[in-house]
Design a protein around this motif. Structure first.
Motif, PDB file in Angstrom:
ATOM      1  N   TRP A 110      -7.109  -3.661  -1.969  1.00  0.00           N
ATOM      2  CA  TRP A 110      -8.016  -2.549  -2.290  1.00  0.00           C
ATOM      3  C   TRP A 110      -7.604  -1.276  -1.557  1.00  0.00           C
ATOM      4  CZ3 TRP A 110     -12.428  -1.025   1.014  1.00  0.00           C
ATOM      5  CH2 TRP A 110     -13.249  -0.060   0.414  1.00  0.00           C
ATOM      6  N   LEU A 111      -7.377  -1.378  -0.259  1.00  0.00           N
ATOM      7  CA  LEU A 111      -6.965  -0.184   0.490  1.00  0.00           C
ATOM      8  C   LEU A 111      -5.579   0.299   0.081  1.00  0.00           C
ATOM      9  CD1 LEU A 111      -8.237  -0.627   4.146  1.00  0.00           C
ATOM     10  CD2 LEU A 111      -9.126   0.835   2.342  1.00  0.00           C
ATOM     11  N   ALA A 112      -4.683  -0.633  -0.229  1.00  0.00           N
ATOM     12  CA  ALA A 112      -3.351  -0.231  -0.682  1.00  0.00           C
ATOM     13  C   ALA A 112      -3.443   0.537  -1.996  1.00  0.00           C
ATOM     14  CB  ALA A 112      -2.455  -1.455  -0.852  1.00  0.00           C
ATOM     15  N   TYR A 113      -4.287   0.079  -2.903  1.00  0.00           N
ATOM     16  CA  TYR A 113      -4.453   0.772  -4.179  1.00  0.00           C
ATOM     17  C   TYR A 113      -5.025   2.174  -3.981  1.00  0.00           C
ATOM     18  CZ  TYR A 113      -5.893   1.916  -8.893  1.00  0.00           C
ATOM     19  OH  TYR A 113      -6.052   2.553 -10.091  1.00  0.00           O
ATOM     20  N   LEU A 114      -6.040   2.273  -3.121  1.00  0.00           N
ATOM     21  CA  LEU A 114      -6.660   3.577  -2.904  1.00  0.00           C
ATOM     22  C   LEU A 114      -5.716   4.564  -2.214  1.00  0.00           C
ATOM     23  CD1 LEU A 114     -10.275   2.591  -1.803  1.00  0.00           C
ATOM     24  CD2 LEU A 114      -9.543   3.524  -4.002  1.00  0.00           C
ATOM     25  N   TRP A 116      -2.332   4.452  -2.211  1.00  0.00           N
ATOM     26  CA  TRP A 116      -0.985   4.474  -2.796  1.00  0.00           C
ATOM     27  C   TRP A 116      -0.449   5.875  -3.108  1.00  0.00           C
ATOM     28  CZ3 TRP A 116       1.978   0.269  -2.738  1.00  0.00           C
ATOM     29  CH2 TRP A 116       3.177   0.302  -3.444  1.00  0.00           C
ATOM     30  N   PRO A 117      -1.220   6.772  -3.741  1.00  0.00           N
ATOM     31  CA  PRO A 117      -0.657   8.088  -4.078  1.00  0.00           C
ATOM     32  C   PRO A 117      -0.236   8.908  -2.854  1.00  0.00           C
ATOM     33  CG  PRO A 117      -2.688   7.725  -5.296  1.00  0.00           C
ATOM     34  CD  PRO A 117      -2.567   6.620  -4.298  1.00  0.00           C
ATOM     35  N   SER A 118      -0.850   8.670  -1.709  1.00  0.00           N
ATOM     36  CA  SER A 118      -0.540   9.485  -0.532  1.00  0.00           C
ATOM     37  C   SER A 118       0.477   8.829   0.395  1.00  0.00           C
ATOM     38  CB  SER A 118      -1.824   9.774   0.249  1.00  0.00           C
ATOM     39  OG  SER A 118      -2.363   8.576   0.750  1.00  0.00           O
ATOM     40  N   LEU A 119       0.995   7.662   0.035  1.00  0.00           N
ATOM     41  CA  LEU A 119       1.916   6.937   0.912  1.00  0.00           C
ATOM     42  C   LEU A 119       3.359   7.303   0.646  1.00  0.00           C
ATOM     43  CD1 LEU A 119       0.398   3.348   0.802  1.00  0.00           C
ATOM     44  CD2 LEU A 119       0.220   5.015   2.644  1.00  0.00           C
ATOM     45  N   ARG A 124       4.395   2.173   1.511  1.00  0.00           N
ATOM     46  CA  ARG A 124       4.183   1.347   0.322  1.00  0.00           C
ATOM     47  C   ARG A 124       4.835  -0.024   0.501  1.00  0.00           C
ATOM     48  NH1 ARG A 124       5.017   5.622  -4.716  1.00  0.00           N
ATOM     49  NH2 ARG A 124       3.191   6.888  -4.178  1.00  0.00           N
ATOM     50  N   LEU A 125       6.042  -0.025   1.056  1.00  0.00           N
ATOM     51  CA  LEU A 125       6.756  -1.285   1.292  1.00  0.00           C
ATOM     52  C   LEU A 125       5.971  -2.174   2.252  1.00  0.00           C
ATOM     53  CD1 LEU A 125       9.284  -3.029   0.909  1.00  0.00           C
ATOM     54  CD2 LEU A 125      10.285  -1.810   2.851  1.00  0.00           C
ATOM     55  N   MET A 126       5.414  -1.600   3.308  1.00  0.00           N
ATOM     56  CA  MET A 126       4.643  -2.380   4.274  1.00  0.00           C
ATOM     57  C   MET A 126       3.400  -2.985   3.633  1.00  0.00           C
ATOM     58  SD  MET A 126       6.272  -2.610   7.016  1.00  0.00           S
ATOM     59  CE  MET A 126       5.010  -3.322   8.027  1.00  0.00           C
ATOM     60  N   ARG A 127       2.728  -2.252   2.786  1.00  0.00           N
ATOM     61  CA  ARG A 127       1.522  -2.785   2.140  1.00  0.00           C
ATOM     62  C   ARG A 127       1.865  -3.882   1.139  1.00  0.00           C
ATOM     63  NH1 ARG A 127       0.528   1.822   4.418  1.00  0.00           N
ATOM     64  NH2 ARG A 127      -1.572   2.510   4.942  1.00  0.00           N
ATOM     65  N   VAL A 128       2.958  -3.711   0.418  1.00  0.00           N
ATOM     66  CA  VAL A 128       3.387  -4.761  -0.507  1.00  0.00           C
ATOM     67  C   VAL A 128       3.803  -6.008   0.277  1.00  0.00           C
ATOM     68  CG1 VAL A 128       5.176  -5.399  -2.181  1.00  0.00           C
ATOM     69  CG2 VAL A 128       4.016  -3.205  -2.376  1.00  0.00           C
ATOM     70  N   THR A 132       1.956  -9.588  -0.007  1.00  0.00           N
ATOM     71  CA  THR A 132       2.769 -10.739  -0.402  1.00  0.00           C
ATOM     72  C   THR A 132       2.632 -11.866   0.604  1.00  0.00           C
ATOM     73  OG1 THR A 132       4.346  -9.276  -1.503  1.00  0.00           O
ATOM     74  CG2 THR A 132       5.113 -11.493  -0.963  1.00  0.00           C
ATOM     75  N   PHE A 133       2.680 -11.544   1.899  1.00  0.00           N
ATOM     76  CA  PHE A 133       2.527 -12.560   2.942  1.00  0.00           C
ATOM     77  C   PHE A 133       1.172 -13.258   2.828  1.00  0.00           C
ATOM     78  CE2 PHE A 133       0.651 -13.508   7.104  1.00  0.00           C
ATOM     79  CZ  PHE A 133       1.459 -14.574   7.475  1.00  0.00           C
ATOM     80  N   ILE A 134       0.114 -12.491   2.675  1.00  0.00           N
ATOM     81  CA  ILE A 134      -1.226 -13.084   2.610  1.00  0.00           C
ATOM     82  C   ILE A 134      -1.386 -13.906   1.326  1.00  0.00           C
ATOM     83  CG2 ILE A 134      -3.697 -12.595   2.556  1.00  0.00           C
ATOM     84  CD1 ILE A 134      -3.094 -10.100   4.258  1.00  0.00           C
ATOM     85  N   THR A 135      -0.800 -13.435   0.224  1.00  0.00           N
ATOM     86  CA  THR A 135      -0.852 -14.195  -1.029  1.00  0.00           C
ATOM     87  C   THR A 135      -0.131 -15.529  -0.877  1.00  0.00           C
ATOM     88  OG1 THR A 135      -0.945 -12.159  -2.322  1.00  0.00           O
ATOM     89  CG2 THR A 135      -0.264 -14.165  -3.487  1.00  0.00           C
ATOM     90  N   LEU A 136       1.056 -15.515  -0.288  1.00  0.00           N
ATOM     91  CA  LEU A 136       1.800 -16.751  -0.077  1.00  0.00           C
ATOM     92  C   LEU A 136       1.060 -17.690   0.873  1.00  0.00           C
ATOM     93  CD1 LEU A 136       5.461 -15.389   0.146  1.00  0.00           C
ATOM     94  CD2 LEU A 136       4.389 -16.644  -1.741  1.00  0.00           C
ATOM     95  N   LEU A 137       0.413 -17.144   1.884  1.00  0.00           N
ATOM     96  CA  LEU A 137      -0.378 -17.965   2.802  1.00  0.00           C
ATOM     97  C   LEU A 137      -1.528 -18.642   2.053  1.00  0.00           C
ATOM     98  CD1 LEU A 137      -1.084 -18.898   5.700  1.00  0.00           C
ATOM     99  CD2 LEU A 137      -2.423 -16.797   5.916  1.00  0.00           C
ATOM    100  N   ALA A 138      -2.237 -17.888   1.215  1.00  0.00           N
ATOM    101  CA  ALA A 138      -3.350 -18.463   0.454  1.00  0.00           C
ATOM    102  C   ALA A 138      -2.847 -19.538  -0.518  1.00  0.00           C
ATOM    103  CB  ALA A 138      -4.100 -17.366  -0.296  1.00  0.00           C
ATOM    104  N   LEU A 139      -1.747 -19.262  -1.216  1.00  0.00           N
ATOM    105  CA  LEU A 139      -1.187 -20.250  -2.137  1.00  0.00           C
ATOM    106  C   LEU A 139      -0.769 -21.509  -1.403  1.00  0.00           C
ATOM    107  CD1 LEU A 139       0.922 -17.971  -4.506  1.00  0.00           C
ATOM    108  CD2 LEU A 139      -1.233 -19.140  -5.026  1.00  0.00           C
TER     109      LEU A 139
END
Length: 145
Positions: A110-114, A116-119, A124-128, A132-139
């Motif tokens: 959510w914060l990355a989306y909000l 994004w235009p100012s990054l 942007r790479l750090m937020r992605v 990705t890390f948190i998604t892989l952890l959840a999976l």
């Protein structure tokens, strides 16, 4: 001739020479009732992306109230809650760990989306990478990875 050290505190005692005045716009902490006044919103900050339309504008409008609420909380609460949830997700190796990290993932995305235009590209790479890390952890905790 009075010096700056001759000023009196509210209790009538001499003020401490190293005592700091509250910043402009701040109340200086707790008032008579012991309740803290909310932090004022930053002045001069743009709240919405200029020229945004469609989905982005709708998300920004719906997010405005939540962002103001989160901004009014004491600064330490949100990071502490996020760290506790992330540590729980790392420590618990089953579906309960995945459930613990899902709010962290939702908040980061959510914060990355909000923002994004100012990054810049590095931000942007750090937020992605974090999402990705948190998604892989959840999976992994759900047993899907």
């Amino acid at each position: 001739m009075a010096s700056k050290h001759d000023s009196k505190s509210p209790a009538g005692l001499p003020a401490h020479p190293l005592a700091r005045k509250p910043a402009p716009g701040r109340t200086g902490g707790q008032g008579r009732t012991g309740a803290r006044s909310p932090r004022p919103l930053p002045a001069g900050e743009q709240f919405f992306t200029p020229g945004a339309t469609g989905f982005r504008r709708a998300v920004e409008l719906k997010s405005a109230a939540l962002l103001v609420f989160l901004y009014q909380l004491p600064r330490w609460i949100l990071p502490v809650v996020m760290v506790i949830l992330l540590l729980a997700g790392l420590a618990v190796p089953d579906w309960r760990g995945a459930i613990a990290v899902l709010p962290v993932l939702a908040f980061v995305v959510w914060l990355a989306y909000l923002s994004w235009p100012s990054l810049r590209p590095g931000g942007r790479l750090m937020r992605v990478a974090l999402a990705t890390f948190i998604t892989l952890l959840a999976l992994d905790r759900f047993g899907l990875f």
